[in-house]
Design a protein around this motif. Structure first.
Motif, mmCIF file in Angstrom:
data_model
loop_
_atom_site.group_PDB
_atom_site.id
_atom_site.type_symbol
_atom_site.label_atom_id
_atom_site.label_comp_id
_atom_site.label_asym_id
_atom_site.label_seq_id
_atom_site.Cartn_x
_atom_site.Cartn_y
_atom_site.Cartn_z
ATOM 1 N N UNK A 46 11.914 -50.745 10.877
ATOM 2 C CA UNK A 46 10.921 -49.734 11.256
ATOM 3 C C UNK A 46 11.507 -48.372 10.922
ATOM 4 N N UNK A 47 10.791 -47.630 10.094
ATOM 5 C CA UNK A 47 11.276 -46.353 9.573
ATOM 6 C C UNK A 47 10.172 -45.320 9.638
ATOM 7 N N UNK A 48 10.511 -44.155 10.152
ATOM 8 C CA UNK A 48 9.580 -43.035 10.188
ATOM 9 C C UNK A 48 9.929 -42.113 9.027
ATOM 10 N N UNK A 49 8.930 -41.762 8.232
ATOM 11 C CA UNK A 49 9.134 -40.830 7.121
ATOM 12 C C UNK A 49 8.694 -39.441 7.556
ATOM 13 N N UNK A 50 9.557 -38.464 7.322
ATOM 14 C CA UNK A 50 9.210 -37.063 7.534
ATOM 15 C C UNK A 50 9.107 -36.461 6.138
ATOM 16 N N UNK A 51 7.895 -36.056 5.787
ATOM 17 C CA UNK A 51 7.627 -35.569 4.440
ATOM 18 C C UNK A 51 7.550 -34.046 4.459
ATOM 19 N N UNK A 52 8.515 -33.408 3.794
ATOM 20 C CA UNK A 52 8.687 -31.962 3.831
ATOM 21 C C UNK A 52 8.194 -31.344 2.529
ATOM 22 N N UNK A 53 7.375 -30.320 2.642
ATOM 23 C CA UNK A 53 6.955 -29.543 1.478
ATOM 24 C C UNK A 53 7.736 -28.237 1.448
ATOM 25 N N UNK A 87 16.833 -28.017 13.027
ATOM 26 C CA UNK A 87 15.467 -27.637 13.389
ATOM 27 C C UNK A 87 14.464 -28.782 13.271
ATOM 28 N N UNK A 88 14.359 -29.354 12.088
ATOM 29 C CA UNK A 88 13.301 -30.339 11.849
ATOM 30 C C UNK A 88 13.520 -31.647 12.614
ATOM 31 N N UNK A 89 14.695 -32.240 12.477
ATOM 32 C CA UNK A 89 14.955 -33.529 13.136
ATOM 33 C C UNK A 89 14.888 -33.408 14.657
ATOM 34 N N UNK A 90 15.422 -32.339 15.272
ATOM 35 C CA UNK A 90 15.241 -32.207 16.728
ATOM 36 C C UNK A 90 13.767 -32.131 17.145
ATOM 37 N N UNK A 91 12.936 -31.522 16.320
ATOM 38 C CA UNK A 91 11.498 -31.495 16.627
ATOM 39 C C UNK A 91 10.897 -32.890 16.573
ATOM 40 N N UNK A 92 11.302 -33.684 15.591
ATOM 41 C CA UNK A 92 10.812 -35.062 15.481
ATOM 42 C C UNK A 92 11.267 -35.863 16.700
ATOM 43 N N UNK A 98 14.282 -41.829 17.476
ATOM 44 C CA UNK A 98 14.926 -41.972 16.171
ATOM 45 C C UNK A 98 16.372 -42.402 16.413
ATOM 46 N N UNK A 99 16.858 -43.335 15.613
ATOM 47 C CA UNK A 99 18.228 -43.784 15.768
ATOM 48 C C UNK A 99 19.198 -42.617 15.583
ATOM 49 N N UNK A 100 20.296 -42.649 16.303
ATOM 50 C CA UNK A 100 21.304 -41.586 16.199
ATOM 51 C C UNK A 100 22.500 -42.031 15.364
ATOM 52 N N UNK A 101 22.399 -43.183 14.720
ATOM 53 C CA UNK A 101 23.498 -43.660 13.882
ATOM 54 C C UNK A 101 23.695 -42.730 12.701
#
Length: 124
Positions: A46-53, A87-92, A98-101
């Protein structure tokens, strides 16, 4: 968000640059369909994609907009990585588990499975 996402089990995270092209419903990649299908078949965690423009600076009256893609992605500094990490990952993380590995499950999975199924699935 993958249909298989369960907040009680942290998901892997994949960050995609030029993100809009990956999520268009009628685009060539349709990443959300690829992820859902691979996850459903057990071929990908299971993977969440964060798509950044990249950013756009409006050109103003009669001027063309300026796109910051090269500045944001190609600058030899830690600015973009710091933006993602600080910034971005802490918001997600505020909304999703989200795994912290340091080496996410999806990366280990890809190293172990060198048959390129994901990349064939993403190819046009």
């Amino acid at each position: 968000m993958p249909a298989q996402y369960d907040e009680s089990s942290p998901a892997a995270l994949m960050v995609m640059q030029d993100g809009a092209k990956y999520v268009r419903e009628k685009g060539e990649y349709r990443l959300h369909h690829v992820f859902d299908n691979l996850i459903h078949r057990g071929e990908m965690p299971v993977t969440i994609a964060v798509c950044v423009n990249p950013g756009v600076v409006p050109g103003g009256e009669g001027a063309q907009d300026r796109f910051n893609r090269s500045f944001e992605y190609d600058t030899v500094s830690d600015r973009y990585a710091s933006f993602l990490i600080d910034e971005l990952i802490p918001e997600v993380r505020k909304s999703y588990a989200i795994t912290r590995r340091s080496q996410p499950a999806s990366h280990r999975w890809q190293q172990q499975r060198r048959d390129r199924r994901v990349w064939r699935g993403l190819a046009p």
